[in-house]
Design an enzyme around this catalytic site. Structure first.
Site, short mmCIF file in Angstrom:
data_model
loop_
_atom_site.label_atom_id
_atom_site.label_comp_id
_atom_site.label_asym_id
_atom_site.label_seq_id
_atom_site.Cartn_x
_atom_site.Cartn_y
_atom_site.Cartn_z
N LYS A 184 -11.79 -8.06 1.49
CA LYS A 184 -12.15 -9.28 2.03
C LYS A 184 -13.52 -10.04 2.15
O LYS A 184 -13.61 -11.04 2.63
CB LYS A 184 -11.44 -9.25 3.43
CG LYS A 184 -9.83 -9.08 3.51
CD LYS A 184 -9.49 -9.12 4.94
CE LYS A 184 -7.99 -8.64 5.15
NZ LYS A 184 -8.01 -7.22 5.66
N HIS A 252 -2.34 5.15 3.96
CA HIS A 252 -3.17 6.18 3.87
C HIS A 252 -4.28 5.75 4.69
O HIS A 252 -4.81 4.74 4.84
CB HIS A 252 -3.90 6.11 2.19
CG HIS A 252 -5.00 7.06 2.39
ND1 HIS A 252 -4.89 8.41 1.36
CD2 HIS A 252 -6.20 7.16 2.68
CE1 HIS A 252 -5.84 8.92 1.49
NE2 HIS A 252 -6.92 8.26 2.29
N HIS A 254 -7.00 4.67 7.20
CA HIS A 254 -8.33 4.01 6.94
C HIS A 254 -8.45 3.20 8.03
O HIS A 254 -7.95 3.11 8.79
CB HIS A 254 -8.17 2.92 5.72
CG HIS A 254 -7.09 2.04 5.59
ND1 HIS A 254 -5.78 2.23 5.36
CD2 HIS A 254 -7.04 0.83 6.51
CE1 HIS A 254 -4.93 1.32 5.70
NE2 HIS A 254 -5.59 0.28 5.99
P1 M7G Z 1 -4.31 -2.54 5.99
O1 M7G Z 1 -4.50 -2.34 7.40
O2 M7G Z 1 -3.51 -1.52 5.28
O3 M7G Z 1 -3.70 -3.90 5.49
O4 M7G Z 1 -5.75 -2.67 5.48
P2 M7G Z 1 -4.05 -5.49 5.79
O5 M7G Z 1 -4.07 -5.82 4.32
O6 M7G Z 1 -2.62 -6.02 6.46
O7 M7G Z 1 -5.43 -5.51 6.60
C1 M7G Z 1 -6.15 -2.52 4.11
C2 M7G Z 1 -7.46 -3.15 3.98
O8 M7G Z 1 -7.73 -2.79 2.45
C3 M7G Z 1 -7.41 -4.75 3.91
O9 M7G Z 1 -8.50 -4.90 4.74
C4 M7G Z 1 -7.70 -4.83 2.38
O10 M7G Z 1 -8.23 -6.22 2.38
C5 M7G Z 1 -8.60 -3.70 1.93
N1 M7G Z 1 -8.13 -3.63 0.20
C6 M7G Z 1 -6.99 -3.91 -0.18
N2 M7G Z 1 -7.25 -3.43 -1.73
C7 M7G Z 1 -6.11 -3.76 -2.64
C8 M7G Z 1 -8.61 -3.21 -1.67
C9 M7G Z 1 -9.26 -2.62 -2.88
O11 M7G Z 1 -8.90 -2.66 -3.95
N3 M7G Z 1 -10.77 -2.37 -2.64
C10 M7G Z 1 -11.20 -2.57 -1.21
N4 M7G Z 1 -12.58 -2.36 -1.25
N5 M7G Z 1 -10.55 -2.96 -0.29
C11 M7G Z 1 -9.06 -3.37 -0.56
#
Ligand code: M7G
Length: 313
Positions: A184, A252, A254
């Site tokens: 983001k 996973h 994070h």
């Molecule tokens: P989440 O809390 O699982 O879901 O966070 P959300 O999308 O509802 O916040 C996952 C986080 O991983 C989010 O902030 C995404 O922007 C980030 N994210 C997702 N992808 C696919 C990627 C990626 O390929 N690279 C990076 N660096 N961040 C990612």
């Protein structure tokens, strides 16, 4: 040009999209506006590359003004078209110079049905997930989750992707994690800082899995994550909102590190839980606090979890 005998066919948009080398959306067809937020200046589109069945989700965001180059924004380069004047008040439509007219473009291709549901505008509902609902419904759902959905996470952990974006790594298999800029964040402005810490362990899908044995891991992420961000971006720990989502989109574990000044999406009550609160509750209330309590959170009606829990809430 010399004839080499090798004919390199031009790549189609679909091929370039899969490789992340797209130069334009020449052969992209918009099928549906999934969501549109004029306040956030954001639009989510469903589309297809010509001749392909797979769908793509395309997210466009207008970028915030860059305060470091105001002289090129409000100067000769800003073309003005008069709208109206009334006394001391006047209004124009401005066409900024190209470097100020950019949008961030996030493409998910090929997108799954789950991605489409995630980005389609939908009514939000609040759910109260009891420990029994977690054990009986959500845990089996997590365990049956397709591993392919976590491919991007494993690519990061195995250093197959985003290697040049790595901010910090603690390689310890139990306590370690990797810190990267989140998808983001375009890293242009520090007051919109958004970083993501992903743990090396693969046996902790979410907040509900955490107990006393994970305290050291959580404190390690907080302390070393804050130090790495201070060292690289000069943002002190007291300017960071550090939280975990429940439920997450990716199972996973994070941790999100976001600049406190930035009202990022996903920081609302019913979605984000502060890392300090997670740590403190384990310390005060006992080892399986996060398993034992009811968690109240928001879900979109199109979410698989809403469909699974819908009858029970
Ligand atoms: P989440 O809390 O699982 O879901 O966070 P959300 O999308 O509802 O916040 C996952 C986080 O991983 C989010 O902030 C995404 O922007 C980030 N994210 C997702 N992808 C696919 C990627 C990626 O390929 N690279 C990076 N660096 N961040 C990612």
């Amino acid at each position: 040009m010399a004839e080499t005998g090798i004919h390199v066919l031009p790549k189609t948009g679909a091929e370039a999209a899969k490789q992340g080398t797209l130069a334009s959306f020449k052969d992209f067809v918009v099928v549906e506006v999934l969501n549109d937020d004029p306040m956030a200046k954001y639009i989510a589109l469903l589309g297809r590359f010509e001749g392909r069945d797979e769908v793509a989700v395309l997210l466009l965001n207008r970028k915030p003004f860059n305060k470091d180059s105001l002289s090129s924004l409000v100067g000769e380069g800003l073309e003005l078209q008069h709208d109206f004047v009334n006394d001391i008040y006047s209004k124009y439509v401005g066409k900024p110079p190209p470097e100020h007219a950019t949008v961030t473009v996030d493409l998910i291709y090929p997108a799954t049905e789950k991605h489409v549901r995630k980005y389609r505008q939908q009514r939000r509902r609040m759910v109260k997930e009891t420990p029994e609902m977690y054990e009986g419904i959500i845990l089996p759902y997590i365990l049956s989750y397709p591993p392919a959905a976590l491919q991007w996470v494993y690519n990061v952990l195995e250093k197959k992707k985003e290697v040049d974006r790595l901010i910090f790594e603690d390689p310890d298999p139990q306590l370690g994690f990797m810190l990267h800029p989140d998808l983001k964040w375009d890293q242009q402005q520090v007051d919109q800082l958004y970083c993501l810490a992903i743990i090396h362990r693969r046996d902790v899908p979410c907040l509900r899995s955490l107990d006393l044995t994970h305290l050291e891991l959580l404190e390690n992420i907080r302390d070393k994550g804050c130090k790495a961000i201070q060292d690289k971006y000069g943002v002190p720990a007291n300017s960071l909102r550090i939280f975990v989502h429940y439920p997450p989109s990716y199972w996973h574990f994070h941790v999100h590190f976001v600049h406190a000044a930035f009202a990022a999406p996903g920081t609302a009550a019913g979605k984000a839980i502060l890392l300090d609160d997670i740590i403190d509750n384990i310390k005060i209330f006992g080892k399986d606090y996060w398993r034992q309590r009811t968690l109240t959170y928001q879900l979109g009606e199109a979410d698989d979890m809403w469909k699974l829990l819908g009858g029970a809430v």
